[in-house]
Write a protein that holds these residues in place. Sequence first.
Motif, PDB file in Angstrom:
ATOM      1  N   GLN A  64       0.824  -1.202   0.000  1.00 40.04           N
ATOM      2  CA  GLN A  64       0.000   0.000   0.000  1.00 40.04           C
ATOM      3  C   GLN A  64       0.864   1.261   0.000  1.00 40.04           C
ATOM      4  N   ARG A  65       1.949   1.245   0.758  1.00 41.84           N
ATOM      5  CA  ARG A  65       2.854   2.394   0.768  1.00 41.84           C
ATOM      6  C   ARG A  65       3.502   2.600  -0.600  1.00 41.84           C
ATOM      7  N   ALA A  66       3.840   1.495  -1.262  1.00 38.89           N
ATOM      8  CA  ALA A  66       4.405   1.596  -2.617  1.00 38.89           C
ATOM      9  C   ALA A  66       3.399   2.230  -3.574  1.00 38.89           C
ATOM     10  N   LEU A  67       2.133   1.849  -3.438  1.00 36.63           N
ATOM     11  CA  LEU A  67       1.088   2.417  -4.288  1.00 36.63           C
ATOM     12  C   LEU A  67       0.945   3.915  -4.049  1.00 36.63           C
ATOM     13  N   GLU A  68       0.928   4.320  -2.788  1.00 40.01           N
ATOM     14  CA  GLU A  68       0.783   5.740  -2.463  1.00 40.01           C
ATOM     15  C   GLU A  68       1.982   6.537  -2.956  1.00 40.01           C
ATOM     16  N   ARG A  69       3.177   5.961  -2.830  1.00 37.59           N
ATOM     17  CA  ARG A  69       4.371   6.666  -3.297  1.00 37.59           C
ATOM     18  C   ARG A  69       4.354   6.819  -4.823  1.00 37.59           C
ATOM     19  N   LEU A  70       3.902   5.781  -5.527  1.00 41.09           N
ATOM     20  CA  LEU A  70       3.879   5.854  -6.986  1.00 41.09           C
ATOM     21  C   LEU A  70       2.862   6.881  -7.463  1.00 41.09           C
TER      22      LEU A  70
ATOM     23  N   LEU B 188      -1.201  -2.373 -11.320  1.00 35.54           N
ATOM     24  CA  LEU B 188      -0.542  -3.613 -10.885  1.00 35.54           C
ATOM     25  C   LEU B 188      -0.390  -3.645  -9.358  1.00 35.54           C
ATOM     26  N   ILE B 189       0.091  -2.543  -8.783  1.00 41.15           N
ATOM     27  CA  ILE B 189       0.319  -2.520  -7.336  1.00 41.15           C
ATOM     28  C   ILE B 189      -1.014  -2.517  -6.582  1.00 41.15           C
ATOM     29  N   ARG B 190      -1.992  -1.791  -7.104  1.00 40.86           N
ATOM     30  CA  ARG B 190      -3.292  -1.760  -6.430  1.00 40.86           C
ATOM     31  C   ARG B 190      -3.899  -3.151  -6.378  1.00 40.86           C
ATOM     32  N   ARG B 191      -3.786  -3.909  -7.457  1.00 40.64           N
ATOM     33  CA  ARG B 191      -4.305  -5.275  -7.456  1.00 40.64           C
ATOM     34  C   ARG B 191      -3.454  -6.197  -6.587  1.00 40.64           C
ATOM     35  N   SER B 192      -2.173  -5.883  -6.450  1.00 42.29           N
ATOM     36  CA  SER B 192      -1.329  -6.672  -5.552  1.00 42.29           C
ATOM     37  C   SER B 192      -1.795  -6.503  -4.114  1.00 42.29           C
ATOM     38  N   VAL B 193      -2.164  -5.283  -3.751  1.00 39.31           N
ATOM     39  CA  VAL B 193      -2.703  -5.042  -2.405  1.00 39.31           C
ATOM     40  C   VAL B 193      -3.962  -5.869  -2.192  1.00 39.31           C
TER      41      VAL B 193
END
Length: 420
Positions: free
Chosen positions: A234-240, A294-299
């Motif tokens: 989730q932090r990776a998604l917010e940073r991106l 991609l990251i949102r679906r990973s979460v």
Amino acid sequence: MAVARDRRPSFLRRAGLGDGGTDIDSARIAAAVNELRHRGKATLHDRLHRVRMALGLAVQAGLAAALAWVVSHEFLHNPQPVFAPISAVGTLAASVGQRLRRTVELIVGVAVGVFVGDVLIYFLGTGGWQLGLVVTAAIVLTIFFGASVAIVIQAAATAVLIVTLSPSTHNLELPRFVDAFVGGGIALLVTAILLPLNPLRVINRAARPALDLLADQLEVTATALRDRDRDSAQRALERLRENKEELATFTEAIEGAKETSTLSPARWHRRSELTHYAEAADPIDRAMRNTGTLIRRSVTMIEDEEPIPEPMPDALAHLAESVRLLRHEFAAGQEPEQARERSLRAVSEAGRAYAQGVGFSGSVVIAQVRTTASDLMVASGIEQEEANRLVRQAFGEPEPASGAAERHGTSRPPTAPPVG
């Protein structure tokens, strides 16, 4: 007998914390201190990077301001050459890639301001309320004719000078025009002839934050999938999602490099080398957006406890390395063959993960790995149709009978759900 050295920070020793587990918060305090120390170093690194990015512009602005003052004062005999250096710095302060346009805007803005100021002063005289009316009229007139923000501001500023200085300074209008020409012209002279920046170096520095951001968040997400760490993903998604500044800087640098290579004879030989970067901007932007999905679906995949086959995190790690290789090979002026190979390896790992079985969100992640890999292939200089073909081949998917190219590089497993 040797006495063990107390390696706790001094403030922890004074507070009696962290001494063999007597305080359960000591570990967290120490971790927080380490995080603050790391953040301080990161902030200093970012500031130094910004200084390096702006150093060339600062030197150009200083040289242009000095030359504009000398030309206006010594050669044109202007006793108060204020506006010439201001025009030079204003032109250079414009977004790179728009300096020629900014020079024209300066001159147009001056013309409107002088016209409005002179007309209203002739009929109304000077004073506080006349100043307010002149500025309002200049802004309304320029907006009515669809002028840019720069012209609006310049017209208003010129109108202010005309109203406030005309009573004490005669024949202000012509020097104002001349200074606009001198300042803008010298700014272009400095950027094109006297001190042209290396366009490739400018782009490389500007591309680094955007590409590093993309690579880092893919790497973090790969680790988060291995550890099923939802918060980290989730932090990776917010940073991106906070990528507007990096992308804007990158795009602006490309425009500036195009302008430099067009205006500066010393940089004409760089035109062909800029082609890679100029054509890479859009697919890199798409890769950013597709990686966000991609990251949102990973979460979601971690939250729903879907299966995460071992090759899936590896696919994301290969994508991250592909981005880093792309930046490195572009900076070195090399054909980005290693970046392409790593993108296809990511797709191959995604195919293995799909074969082992994934859930709904997992299938979307697989699709976005393929899509992002295709984006990176296009950024590396491969045609879209060829990139799609190579992605299908690396994934292990049979070639479609129609041979139709997938739109914008969006390739999906045969039974995968739509991307989104």
